[in-house]
Design a protein around this motif. Structure first.
Motif, short mmCIF file in Angstrom:
data_model
loop_
_atom_site.label_atom_id
_atom_site.label_comp_id
_atom_site.label_asym_id
_atom_site.label_seq_id
_atom_site.Cartn_x
_atom_site.Cartn_y
_atom_site.Cartn_z
N VAL A 9 44.27 31.62 -5.04
CA VAL A 9 43.51 33.19 -5.49
C VAL A 9 44.20 33.81 -5.94
CG1 VAL A 9 41.58 34.94 -3.91
CG2 VAL A 9 41.77 32.23 -3.01
N ILE A 11 43.85 37.99 -7.81
CA ILE A 11 42.61 38.77 -8.19
C ILE A 11 43.98 39.65 -9.93
CG2 ILE A 11 41.36 40.89 -7.14
CD1 ILE A 11 42.24 40.32 -5.00
N TRP A 45 35.75 33.75 -10.08
CA TRP A 45 34.07 34.51 -9.21
C TRP A 45 33.74 35.82 -9.60
CZ3 TRP A 45 37.92 34.85 -3.61
CH2 TRP A 45 37.05 33.01 -3.60
N ARG A 48 34.48 42.11 -8.40
CA ARG A 48 33.85 42.47 -7.06
C ARG A 48 34.77 44.12 -6.48
NH1 ARG A 48 32.96 38.19 -2.53
NH2 ARG A 48 33.13 40.36 -2.11
N TYR A 62 38.82 38.57 -9.58
CA TYR A 62 38.91 36.97 -8.93
C TYR A 62 38.76 35.83 -9.85
CZ TYR A 62 38.32 39.79 -3.63
OH TYR A 62 39.28 40.79 -3.61
N ARG A 90 47.03 40.29 -6.69
CA ARG A 90 47.15 39.97 -5.46
C ARG A 90 47.53 38.44 -6.35
NH1 ARG A 90 48.08 44.28 -2.53
NH2 ARG A 90 47.05 44.64 -0.94
N TYR A 91 47.46 37.49 -5.05
CA TYR A 91 47.70 36.48 -5.11
C TYR A 91 47.88 35.71 -3.83
CZ TYR A 91 52.60 36.91 -5.92
OH TYR A 91 53.60 37.74 -5.40
N TYR B 22 38.51 31.93 5.03
CA TYR B 22 39.20 33.30 4.27
C TYR B 22 38.44 34.05 3.50
CZ TYR B 22 42.43 31.60 0.99
OH TYR B 22 42.61 30.47 -0.39
N LYS B 23 38.57 32.74 2.09
CA LYS B 23 37.16 33.07 1.50
C LYS B 23 35.92 34.05 1.53
CE LYS B 23 38.34 29.25 -0.17
NZ LYS B 23 38.86 28.68 0.56
N HIS B 63 44.43 40.50 3.07
CA HIS B 63 45.08 40.31 2.07
C HIS B 63 44.52 40.72 0.53
CE1 HIS B 63 49.36 39.63 -0.27
NE2 HIS B 63 48.55 38.81 -0.65
N ILE B 64 43.34 40.09 0.90
CA ILE B 64 42.66 39.67 -0.77
C ILE B 64 41.54 40.71 -0.76
CG2 ILE B 64 40.58 37.95 -1.18
CD1 ILE B 64 44.22 37.29 -2.24
#
Lengths: 134, 73
Positions: A9, A11, A45, A48, A62, A90-91, B22-23, B63-64
């Motif tokens: 994931v 950002i 995504w 956000r 995202y 961020r990842y 977690y998502k 964290h995300i």
């Protein structure tokens, strides 16, 4: 070496041009390919609101990447992101499954790709549902 | 805090009803307090094993930036 399935994931900061995003996308895809891996899914995504500011940004875009590769690649990929792709703020890479079949096995590979796409779509649906309610 | 035990809540994860992811910001948030702290399992009724997995998932979600580390009121 055994192949594993991973989920990344990331950002990026909010105001990025389409070309920058394409650049990031191909950079990651190529990197994974060069390391004997393959990207299954690369979904967006959208923007956000972040739960807390990251590098002074309150919003972020995202993306979800699902890929298969050997065990060394995720660490190398994160290093690559950290050094070269500064727009990613961020990842997080998470291992989904161990000891996945070879890429050359196209039938299973396609099935895995579909499963990943479906998983990702579920998440996107959930996000959109949350947005419409709010 | 001596209190009569209420009927045991069922762990929502052990029955397969909900999956720890977690998502899933909404789900993660539902297991944190007003201030953003993780809810103890004696309140939420989550099984021990799942609580450990939940804690890891919540920390990843933090964290995300899907949920906050701390919320001030």
């Amino acid at each position: 070496m055994a192949l594993n399935e991973y989920e990344l994931v990331l950002i990026t900061r909010p105001e990025l041009g389409e070309d920058v995003i394409q650049n990031i996308k191909s950079s990651i895809t190529d990197f994974v390919k060069e390391n004997n891996g393959e990207v299954l899914v690369f979904d967006t995504w959208g923007q956000r609101r972040l739960a807390y500011p990251i590098q002074k940004n309150k919003y972020g875009n995202y993306y979800l990447v699902d890929f298969v590769s050997d065990g060394d690649t995720p660490a190398l990929l994160e290093r690559h992101i950290k050094l070269r792709l500064g727009n990613i703020i961020r990842y997080i890479t998470v291992k989904i499954e161990d000891d996945v079949e070879d890429i050359s096995n196209t039938e299973l590979f396609e099935a895995r790709k579909e499963a990943a796409a479906k998983r990702s779509q579920k998440i996107i649906d959930r996000i959109n549902a949350a947005l419409t309610v709010a | 805090m001596k209190r009569r035990m209420k009927r045991r809540k069922a762990c929502p994860f052990s029955s397969g009803e909900k999956v720890i992811d977690y998502k899933d910001a909404k789900l993660m948030k539902s297991f944190t307090t007003e201030r953003g702290k993780i809810i103890p399992r004696r309140i939420s009724g989550v099984s021990a094993k799942k609580q450990r997995e939940l804690a890891i998932a919540i920390k990843r979600a933090r964290h995300i930036a899907l949920i906050p580390y701390l919320k001030m009121d």
